[in-house]
Write an enzyme that holds these catalytic residues in place. Structure first.
Site, PDB file in Angstrom:
ATOM      1  N   GLU A  31     -11.389  -0.472  -3.610  1.00  0.00           N
ATOM      2  CA  GLU A  31     -10.660   0.117  -2.473  1.00  0.00           C
ATOM      3  C   GLU A  31      -9.473   0.924  -3.017  1.00  0.00           C
ATOM      4  OE1 GLU A  31      -9.281  -3.252  -0.142  1.00  0.00           O
ATOM      5  OE2 GLU A  31      -7.834  -3.836  -1.666  1.00  0.00           O
ATOM      6  N   ASP A  63       0.809  -1.231   0.000  1.00  0.00           N
ATOM      7  CA  ASP A  63       0.000   0.000   0.000  1.00  0.00           C
ATOM      8  C   ASP A  63       0.843   1.283   0.000  1.00  0.00           C
ATOM      9  OD1 ASP A  63      -2.126  -1.847   0.456  1.00  0.00           O
ATOM     10  OD2 ASP A  63      -1.902  -1.639   2.624  1.00  0.00           O
TER      11      ASP A  63
END
Ligand code: FUB
Length: 327
Positions: A226, A19
């Site tokens: 997401e 991420d």
């Protein structure tokens, strides 16, 4: 310190990272990743395998430099409101302060978004006593616009709990919309001038096709799942995001930071492992995509590594699709 970085190669391998949110601060690239935990606990659609407890900050002076790991900059035990799962963070700079935005489950197991501050981009970061009032779900990404207004984008399906907030309150058993109904969009709110609260109730972003029709929940190649990220290029806001089940990074553009955004295509084709999550940053006149896959663990979904690659725009502003494994 590790050896010089290379495109499409794990940035570091001494810890698991995912991420990556990349920003240019003080002339260097700072990367704010999740720090995956090496464990053998349960794996499920709720995301329990992503059991992260702390954050490290990475930096590179440029693309000919080694990566510096600035060490642990925030731990869950130091965040008064958080119980577990420090998921994908982002950073922002304003008011002469560096802000780290991060999701975690609160004591009731509901994902919330917190803020921590530092005088240095490399941390350490001091968390606020409580999460941002009115915050929910995961994957915050903050854009400080040219007019100095700051916007926070967030949201994620499944383990990210976005389905459970469709009425504005948390309904633990709520399911996503019908497959023929408009997909759930990420949320956006302008941040207050001190960057610590929402200036307004978050709004749902609409992502539409070229004809203006909302992307439907069953359109898994294009619907938001997401990992929202917004960057600006030639006066357009580019919203890019993970499509989750189809493992793409897709993007959509708008003249307005709050949308609606028109879906334009795919930036990244699937990587090894279930998730990818990205950021886009300009450095010395070129544009880069930071993302993750599971190369260093041979495909174990919660043992990931961050990478980068250059992105290219076409003359009309569209982005060329990247196959991360094409030689
Ligand atoms: O790293 C935990 C979660 O996995 C992130 O918050 C999602 O974006 C996905 O990458």
């Amino acid at each position: 310190m590790t050896k010089k970085v290379q495109p499409n190669v794990p940035l570091v391998s001494h810890i698991f990272t995912a991420d990556p949110s990349a920003h240019v601060y003080e002339g260097k690239i700072y990367i704010y990743p999740s720090h995956d935990l090496d464990h053998n606990g349960p794996t499920n659609d709720n995301g329990d395998q992503y059991a992260m407890e702390d954050y490290h900050v990475l930096s590179i002076d440029n693309f000919d430099s080694p990566v510096v790991d600035h060490g642990e900059v925030l731990h869950v035990k130091d965040i008064p409101w958080a119980k577990q799962q420090l998921w994908a963070p982002d950073a922002a700079f304003k008011n002469n302060t560096y802000y780290l935005y991060f999701p975690a489950r609160d004591k009731d197991d509901i994902f919330r978004i917190g803020v921590a501050t530092s005088s240095s981009p490399a941390g350490p970061f001091t968390p606020q006593e409580s999460y941002i009032p009115g915050s929910f779900s995961i994957d915050p990404a903050v854009l400080v616009d040219e007019d100095n207004k700051a916007y926070i984008y967030f949201g994620g399906l499944w383990g990210g709990q976005l389905e459970k907030w469709q009425t504005g309150e948390f309904l633990p058993d709520a399911e996503g919309p019908d497959l023929n109904a408009p997909a759930l969009g990420p949320r956006v709110a302008e941040l207050s001038d001190d960057m610590l609260t929402f200036k307004e109730t978050p709004k749902e972003i609409s992502i539409v096709d070229e004809e203006g029709n909302p992307i439907l929940a069953g359109d898994e190649e294009r619907r938001f799942f997401e990992g929202p990220w917004v960057h600006k290029y030639n006066d357009y806001y580019y919203l890019s995001y993970s499509t989750g089940t189809t493992h793409l990074i897709a993007y959509a553009i708008s003249k307005n930071p709050m949308g609606p955004f028109v879906h334009k295509g795919t930036i990244l084709t699937p990587v090894s492992g279930w998730t990818t999550h990205h950021s886009i940053v300009e450095f010395e006149g070129k544009w880069y995509l930071f993302y993750h896959d599971c190369e260093i663990s041979d495909g174990v979904n919660h043992k990931r590594n961050v990478k980068y690659t250059e992105i290219q725009y076409n003359e009309d502003g569209t982005i060329q699709t990247i196959d991360p494994y094409k030689k």
